[in-house]
Motif scaffolding. Structure first.
Motif, PDB file in Angstrom:
ATOM      1  N   ALA A  53      -1.709  -6.132  23.126  1.00 18.13           N
ATOM      2  CA  ALA A  53      -1.744  -7.445  22.470  1.00 18.13           C
ATOM      3  C   ALA A  53      -0.345  -7.845  22.013  1.00 18.13           C
ATOM      4  O   ALA A  53      -0.129  -8.307  20.902  1.00 18.13           O
ATOM      5  N   ILE A  54       0.637  -7.630  22.899  1.00 13.50           N
ATOM      6  CA  ILE A  54       2.030  -7.913  22.545  1.00 13.50           C
ATOM      7  C   ILE A  54       2.299  -9.412  22.603  1.00 13.50           C
ATOM      8  O   ILE A  54       1.940 -10.090  23.577  1.00 13.50           O
ATOM      9  N   SER A  55       2.934  -9.937  21.533  1.00 15.52           N
ATOM     10  CA  SER A  55       3.412 -11.328  21.464  1.00 15.52           C
ATOM     11  C   SER A  55       2.314 -12.328  21.789  1.00 15.52           C
ATOM     12  O   SER A  55       2.523 -13.293  22.543  1.00 15.52           O
ATOM     13  N   ALA A  68       6.284  -8.499  18.734  1.00 10.67           N
ATOM     14  CA  ALA A  68       6.687  -7.902  20.014  1.00 10.67           C
ATOM     15  C   ALA A  68       6.095  -6.519  20.225  1.00 10.67           C
ATOM     16  O   ALA A  68       6.136  -6.001  21.346  1.00 10.67           O
ATOM     17  N   LEU A  69       5.547  -5.896  19.176  1.00 10.18           N
ATOM     18  CA  LEU A  69       4.893  -4.596  19.318  1.00 10.18           C
ATOM     19  C   LEU A  69       3.383  -4.696  19.161  1.00 10.18           C
ATOM     20  O   LEU A  69       2.696  -3.683  19.047  1.00 10.18           O
ATOM     21  N   GLY A  70       2.864  -5.904  19.136  1.00 10.09           N
ATOM     22  CA  GLY A  70       1.430  -6.103  19.035  1.00 10.09           C
ATOM     23  C   GLY A  70       0.889  -5.954  17.628  1.00 10.09           C
ATOM     24  O   GLY A  70      -0.333  -5.845  17.445  1.00 10.09           O
ATOM     25  N   ASP A 243      12.469 -16.452  16.946  1.00  6.46           N
ATOM     26  CA  ASP A 243      12.775 -16.307  18.372  1.00  6.46           C
ATOM     27  C   ASP A 243      11.625 -16.806  19.247  1.00  6.46           C
ATOM     28  O   ASP A 243      11.844 -17.168  20.414  1.00  6.46           O
ATOM     29  N   ARG A 244      10.400 -16.819  18.696  1.00 10.89           N
ATOM     30  CA  ARG A 244       9.239 -17.211  19.499  1.00 10.89           C
ATOM     31  C   ARG A 244       8.557 -18.442  18.912  1.00 10.89           C
ATOM     32  O   ARG A 244       7.368 -18.643  19.084  1.00 10.89           O
ATOM     33  N   ALA A 251       4.076 -17.624  13.792  1.00 12.55           N
ATOM     34  CA  ALA A 251       4.830 -16.413  13.490  1.00 12.55           C
ATOM     35  C   ALA A 251       6.035 -16.701  12.608  1.00 12.55           C
ATOM     36  O   ALA A 251       6.455 -15.852  11.808  1.00 12.55           O
ATOM     37  N   ALA A 252       6.632 -17.877  12.750  1.00  9.86           N
ATOM     38  CA  ALA A 252       7.778 -18.255  11.917  1.00  9.86           C
ATOM     39  C   ALA A 252       7.345 -19.041  10.691  1.00  9.86           C
ATOM     40  O   ALA A 252       7.933 -18.890   9.608  1.00  9.86           O
TER      41      ALA A 252
END
Length: 652
Positions: A53-55, A68-70, A243-244, A251-252
C-alpha cells in the motif's frame, strides 16, 4: 465600622467564560489528550510498514492515504502530536526562563553591567526571530536539540524586554519600597515581590510564545534542520507530503492543518487571556475625601514630647536630592535641615511639589539612581546613612525605621497574604522561625486593633478595607522595634472617619513604643492636631520651623499664613470666598533667584527677588526663612488671610 470585601472570582475563570476563550481551551484540552493517548493507542499502526500500500491516495482503509513506505498518514499525524507539542513547549520553557533571567538581571546586577545587558537584549530584539533561530540552529547543529535551543534563544530577547519593562513598573510601587526599608535583599525582593506581580501577563505571553514556537519548529523541520528521521513531527510530515501534493493533497494538508489549529489554539487563548485579565486589572481610584476639620479634637491628648536627647533619632543637615535633566541637574530638595528627637512628632506640610515626600524617601534611603542624595550630615540613631554600606544598614532600617505610605491599596504586595508580608521582617532580621514570625504578625495586627487578627493574617490585601490596610501598614512597621515612623500622606486616600482612626492609631503607637513620627501631609490642620513641631516646606526648602501649638498665632512666614488662611474653618463667614494662594510654585528646573515665594508674596521687594533668605531664629521657639516675616503680634496678616476663630490647635 469597616466592611470586609468579598472574595473575588479567580481571574482565569473569566477567560474560559468567553466564547473564544472556551473554544481555545477546548482545542488545547483535545491537543493535550491526543499528545498523551495517541502514541499509546496508535504508535504501532503509525510505524507499520505495508509494501502493498505504498503512496496510496485517500481511501476507506487509509483516510489520508499512505506514505512512501505504506504507513498510514492519519495515524502518523495523530502520533506526531506529542513530539510537536513537547518540542514547542520545551523551546518555550527555555525562552521564558532565559528571558526572565535576562530581563530581571538588571534589577540585581550593578548598574553599569545591567545597562550593558539591557543594550544587548535590545539589539537581539531587533533581529527577526526566525532569522535568529536559523542562525542558532546552524551554529548549534542540525537536529532536534539544535532546533529546540534555536527557538528558545529566539524567544528569549522579546521575553526579556517584556520582563524588564514590567519589572520596572512594579519596582516603583509602595510595597516594594516598604520591602527595601525592611532590609529585603535585591534577589529576594525580585523573587518574592516583583515576579509574582507580573506572573499573569508573563503566563499570557508565554502562551502566545508557545504558539509561535510550534509554528517555528514546524518550519525548521520542514526545511530539514529540525526533527530528523526516524522521528517525525508535523513539520517533517508536511515536508514529506509536499513532494506528493498533486497525487495526494491530504498527505501535505493534514499536518499543515494540525499546525494551524494548534498554533491558533495557543495564540487565541493567549489573546483572550490578555484582554480579559487586562480588563480585570483596571480598578477605580478612590475619590479624594474631605479633610479633617481644623480645631476639632480627634482623640485623647498627646503628652508633651520628651526633650530631645543629645543624640536625636534623625539628624538632617543641608539635605539635597538631585536628578539628571537635559540641561544639567534638577534639585527638587535644596538644603533641608531638621532634627527629630526621641518620641517627638514632627509634621511636614506644603503644596504638591514642595519636596516633602522626596525628603522622606531620602532619609529612608529609597532614592535610587540616577537620583543623587547629598547632605552635610544625615544620621539615623547616630549612624551616618550616606557613608554606611547598604548591606550594613539593612538590619538597622529594617527594624528601627517604619514607613507608612500614602496609598493603602499599593502598600502591600497583592500576591501575598498579609501575615506573610508582616512576618518577613522578623524572619529576615530577628531570626524567628516561620511559625514564630507569623505569631508575631498576628500579635501586631491585634495591637493595631485589627479584628480577628488570626483570620485576617491569612487574607490577601484586597480583602482588607482601606483603613484596615493602613492599620496593617502600621503593624508592619511595628514588627521590629521602630525608633522612627515615617508616615507619607497616610490619610490622603481615606474618608474622615477612617482618617481619625489611623491618626489615633499612630498616636497610640507613639505613646506605647516611644517611637518618633515624621508625618508628611498636605493638610496643615491635621499636622497641627497631631504633631509637636511643624516644618513648612516650599520649593524644596524649609521656610518655617515652629512648635505646633504656636502655629496659628505665631507663624511668621507669609506662605505659612497663606496656608492657614486657605484651611476651611467651621466658624468662617460663609458669605466670603475661601482664600487661595495666587500663582503656582516654581518648577524645580526653573528656580528663580532670591526667595522662591517672592512671585506670590505681597510683601516681596527687590531684596527678596535677589537674595535667598535662610532660616533664622525668630526670638522664640521657631525659625523662619523670610526677609519680611509677618509681624503677628501687630496684627499684620498675609494677603487673603482670615483671623482664626480658635486660639490654637487641639492635640490628638
Amino acid at each position: 465600622m469597616e466592611r470586609e470585601t468579598g472574595r473575588r472570582r479567580p481571574a482565569w475563570v473569566a477567560v474560559v467564560r468567553t466564547p473564544a476563550g472556551a473554544a481555545a481551551g477546548v482545542l488545547l484540552a483535545l491537543l493535550v489528550v491526543l499528545a498523551v493517548l495517541a502514541p499509546v493507542l496508535w504508535s504501532d499502526n503509525a510505524e507499520a510498514v505495508n509494501s502493498t500500500a505504498i503512496s496510496q491516495s485517500a481511501s476507506a482503509g487509509h483516510p489520508l492515504g499512505t506514505d512512501a513506505l505504506g504507513r498510514d498518514i492519519l495515524y502518523r499525524v495523530l502520533v506526531a502530536t506529542r513530539l510537536s507539542l513537547g518540542l514547542a513547549l520545551s523551546a518555550t520553557l527555555i525562552g521564558v526562563v532565559l528571558g526572565t533571567l535576562l530581563g530581571a538581571a538588571p534589577s540585581v546586577l550593578p548598574r553599569r553591567i545591567g545597562r550593558l545587558l539591557t543594550g544587548a537584549v535590545n539589539i537581539a530584539v531587533a533581529v527577526p526571530g526566525l532569522l535568529l533561530a536559523l542562525f542558532v540552529a546552524v551554529v548549534v547543529g542540525v537536529g532536534t536539540m539544535g532546533a529546540v535551543l534555536a527557538i528558545g534563544f529566539a524567544i528569549a530577547p522579546a521575553f526579556a524586554r517584556l520582563v524588564h519593562t514590567m519589572s520596572a513598573s512594579v519596582t516603583g510601587r509602595d510595597f516594594v519600597a516598604a520591602a527595601r526599608v525592611a532590609g529585603v535583599g535585591r534577589v529576594r525582593l525580585l523573587i518574592r515581590h516583583v515576579l509574582p506581580n507580573i506572573a499573569e501577563p508573563l503566563v499570557v505571553n508565554a502562551t502566545v510564545a508557545a504558539g509561535t514556537a510550534l509554528l517555528s519548529f514546524a518550519g525548521l523541520s520542514f526545511l530539514g534542520i529540525g526533527v530528523q528521521a526516524p522521528s517525525y513531527d508535523w513539520g517533517r510530515l508536511l515536508g514529506e507530503g509536499l513532494d506528493r501534493i498533486y497525487l495526494n493533497p491530504a498527505a501535505a494538508l493534514a499536518p499543515g492543518v494540525a499546525v494551524v489549529i494548534a498554533g491558533l489554539a495557543f495564540n487565541l487563548f493567549g489573546e483572550v487571556a490578555a484582554a480579559q485579565l487586562g480588563m480585570r486589572a483596571t480598578s477605580h481610584r478612590v475619590p479624594m475625601p474631605g479633610r479633617v476639620t481644623a480645631g476639632k479634637s480627634i482623640g485623647e491628648a498627646t503628652p508633651a514630647a520628651a526633650a530631645a536627647p543629645e543624640q536625636p533619632v534623625l539628624l538632617v543637615r543641608n539635605l539635597r536630592v538631585a536628578f539628571p535633566a537635559e540641561s544639567g541637574w534638577t534639585t527638587p530638595v535644596r538644603g533641608v535641615s531638621f532634627t527629630v528627637g526621641a518620641g517627638e512628632a514632627v509634621g511636614v506640610v506644603g503644596e504638591s511639589g514642595s519636596g516633602k515626600s522626596l525628603t522622606a524617601l531620602a532619609v529612608s534611603r529609597l532614592i535610587e539612581a540616577p537620583g543623587e542624595v547629598t547632605a552635610d550630615r544625615l544620621e539615623f540613631t547616630g549612624v551616618p546613612l550616606l557613608e554606611s554600606p547598604e548591606r550594613g544598614l539593612r538590619a538597622l532600617l529594617g527594624t528601627s525605621l517604619a514607613m507608612v505610605f500614602q496609598d493603602p491599596a499599593t502598600s502591600f504586595n497583592p500576591t501575598r497574604r498579609i501575615g506573610r508580608q508582616l512576618a518577613e521582617v522578623s524572619e529576615q532580621h530577628q531570626g524567628l522561625s516561620r511559625r514564630q514570625a507569623h505569631q508575631r504578625a498576628v500579635d501586631r495586627l491585634r495591637t493595631v486593633r485589627v479584628p480577628a487578627p488570626g483570620r485576617r493574617a491569612r487574607q490577601y490585601p484586597h480583602e482588607f478595607s482601606g483603613g484596615m490596610r493602613q492599620r496593617a501598614m502600621i503593624a508592619a512597621g511595628m514588627m521590629g522595634d521602630p525608633r522612627l515612623i515615617v508616615a507619607d500622606e497616610p490619610t490622603t486616600a481615606l474618608d474622615v472617619t477612617v482618617q481619625r482612626q489611623v491618626l489615633k492609631q499612630l498616636h497610640r503607637v507613639r505613646v506605647e513604643t516611644g517611637a518618633a513620627i515624621l508625618l508628611i501631609s498636605h493638610d496643615i490642620a491635621v499636622v497641627a492636631q497631631t504633631c509637636d513641631r511643624v516644618l513648612v516646606m516650599y520649593a524644596g526648602r524649609v521656610v518655617e520651623d515652629l512648635p505646633a501649638d504656636e502655629l496659628l498665632n505665631s507663624a511668621r512666614h507669609p506662605y505659612t499664613r497663606a496656608l492657614l488662611a486657605a484651611t476651611p474653618d467651621l466658624d468662617a463667614d460663609r458669605d466670603q470666598s475661601l482664600a487661595v494662594i495666587p500663582g503656582r510654585p516654581p518648577q524645580p528646573d526653573d528656580m528663580p533667584a532670591g526667595c522662591a515665594f517672592a512671585a506670590r508674596c505681597a510683601f516681596a521687594d527687590d531684596r527678596c527677588r535677589a537674595e535667598e533668605p535662610v532660616l533664622v531664629d525668630t526670638g522664640g521657639a521657631g525659625h523662619v526663612a523670610c526677609w519680611h516675616p509677618v509681624a503677628v503680634s501687630a496684627g499684620t496678616q498675609a494677603p487673603g488671610e482670615r483671623t482664626p476663630a480658635h486660639t490654637g490647635p487641639e492635640e490628638v
